[in-house]
Design a protein around this motif. Sequence first.
Motif, PDB file in Angstrom:
ATOM      1  N   ALA A   1      -5.125  -1.319  -2.892  1.00 23.42           N
ATOM      2  CA  ALA A   1      -5.692  -0.696  -4.089  1.00 23.42           C
ATOM      3  C   ALA A   1      -6.735  -1.612  -4.722  1.00 23.42           C
ATOM      4  CB  ALA A   1      -4.582  -0.397  -5.085  1.00 23.42           C
ATOM      5  N   ASP A   2      -7.771  -1.025  -5.302  1.00 22.29           N
ATOM      6  CA  ASP A   2      -8.787  -1.789  -6.030  1.00 22.29           C
ATOM      7  C   ASP A   2      -8.386  -2.021  -7.474  1.00 22.29           C
ATOM      8  OD1 ASP A   2     -10.443  -1.943  -3.801  1.00 22.29           O
ATOM      9  OD2 ASP A   2     -11.377  -0.021  -4.235  1.00 22.29           O
TER      10      ASP A   2
ATOM     11  N   LYS B   1      -9.180   3.521  -5.672  1.00 22.97           N
ATOM     12  CA  LYS B   1      -9.665   3.004  -4.395  1.00 22.97           C
ATOM     13  C   LYS B   1     -11.121   3.398  -4.184  1.00 22.97           C
ATOM     14  CE  LYS B   1      -9.435   1.101  -0.312  1.00 22.97           C
ATOM     15  NZ  LYS B   1      -9.292  -0.372  -0.181  1.00 22.97           N
TER      16      LYS B   1
ATOM     17  N   LEU C   1      -2.204   4.416  -0.003  1.00 18.69           N
ATOM     18  CA  LEU C   1      -1.965   3.373  -1.004  1.00 18.69           C
ATOM     19  C   LEU C   1      -0.472   3.236  -1.299  1.00 18.69           C
ATOM     20  CD1 LEU C   1      -4.885   4.112  -3.512  1.00 18.69           C
ATOM     21  CD2 LEU C   1      -4.720   2.214  -1.902  1.00 18.69           C
TER      22      LEU C   1
ATOM     23  N   SER D   1      -3.384   0.758   2.826  1.00 14.27           N
ATOM     24  CA  SER D   1      -4.657   0.403   2.209  1.00 14.27           C
ATOM     25  C   SER D   1      -4.374  -0.398   0.952  1.00 14.27           C
ATOM     26  CB  SER D   1      -5.476   1.655   1.860  1.00 14.27           C
ATOM     27  OG  SER D   1      -5.769   2.413   3.007  1.00 14.27           O
TER      28      SER D   1
ATOM     29  N   TYR E   1     -14.513   2.889  -1.367  1.00  9.54           N
ATOM     30  CA  TYR E   1     -15.048   2.432  -0.093  1.00  9.54           C
ATOM     31  C   TYR E   1     -16.551   2.276  -0.294  1.00  9.54           C
ATOM     32  CZ  TYR E   1     -10.541   3.717   1.907  1.00  9.54           C
ATOM     33  OH  TYR E   1      -9.193   3.805   2.180  1.00  9.54           O
TER      34      TYR E   1
ATOM     35  N   THR F   1      -5.778   9.284   0.918  1.00 12.37           N
ATOM     36  CA  THR F   1      -6.012   7.965   0.332  1.00 12.37           C
ATOM     37  C   THR F   1      -4.853   7.561  -0.561  1.00 12.37           C
ATOM     38  OG1 THR F   1      -8.421   8.266   0.376  1.00 12.37           O
ATOM     39  CG2 THR F   1      -7.553   6.615  -1.152  1.00 12.37           C
TER      40      THR F   1
END
Length: 364
Positions: free
Chosen positions: A56-57, A12, A49, A54, A14, A45
């Motif tokens: 996830a990337d 993740k 997830l 949130s 930002y 974080t």
Amino acid sequence: MTDKLTITGLSKRYGAFLALAPTDLAVAQGEFLSLLGPSGSGKTTLLSLIAGLSAADGGQLRINGVDVTHSAPYERDIGMVFQNYALFPHMTVEENICFPLKMRQQPAASARRQAAQALEMVRLPQLAQRYPRELSGGQQQRVALARCLVYRPSIILMDEPLGALDKKLRDQMQWEIKRIHRELGTTIVYVTHDQEEAMTMSDRICLMNSGKIEQLGSPSDLYFRPRTLFVADFLGESNLFAGQVEQVQGSVVRVELAHGGLRVGAGCSSALRVGSRVRVMVRPQNLCLQEDPVGPTVSATGASLRGQVLDSMITGSLTKVYVQTAADAPVVVSYPTAWPAQRHAPGQAVSLHWSAADAVAVPE
């Protein structure tokens, strides 16, 4: 045990900030795993997830073998307990606990029966008709836990749930959560920055630092065999003596300290080479203090240092003595407080002794 939760390469960001580096983690069915670390280490974080709060990337997250990486929170069969309880103030305790069952369209009679069972589990059956404002902090946290347990989620996530309680209540709630965990066999992922809490409650601790896992293992693994200097310094009190590796023999190394060589365990033998700079870690309770000082010595079986008392304090069950030696930082010694408790006078000459078996070499 089979894996309840499997994380592969989860990450993740930002903007330019890497909140969580690609992370691999497996949590077994019925395990109590604590995510521990300082602020900004990535533990919240990672929990966010897992919860689906949130996105996830990168990477993958599986629950019960099913890919839920991009699933909504309500599709993941998880429950959450927060630090601020998040109870509805206009609802009674019973109504708060029934709420998740109502959202799942459970019949009202069945929901009330399950709510009563959940209240029995947290030992608050007599408070069903009270409102949150009429409860203590510890009681509100138990109700929040009952509301989470009532629909039997596959995984329970707890985000510093005891942070708002005083120490006595916190200790009581730790015991209650562990009792419920044993009775139900539920998988719990628990975020905390409290080292003692993580040590007390966890089957395993995932210690995080700068967005990555620093070490994963049982509380005793991390406490007695840290793999990095961060782990040795972060988890509990430790004394760290500078040295250099002279010989490596499997999980045992010979380290040259200021006054001679000492054979000690290797917290991470694969990272140690002849000539490596290391710190030899000795916990305060593994040091023996003598009031008749002897000269500094180091041998294969142990070591001793001479020093002067800087200060001593009775902290309750433990007495701590701080001693200035030839080492850079003061050395701390701890031992059980006994009656009559006596303080060591500042300036008093003493010697410290420890066994090689109680020491471990950590890469510097």
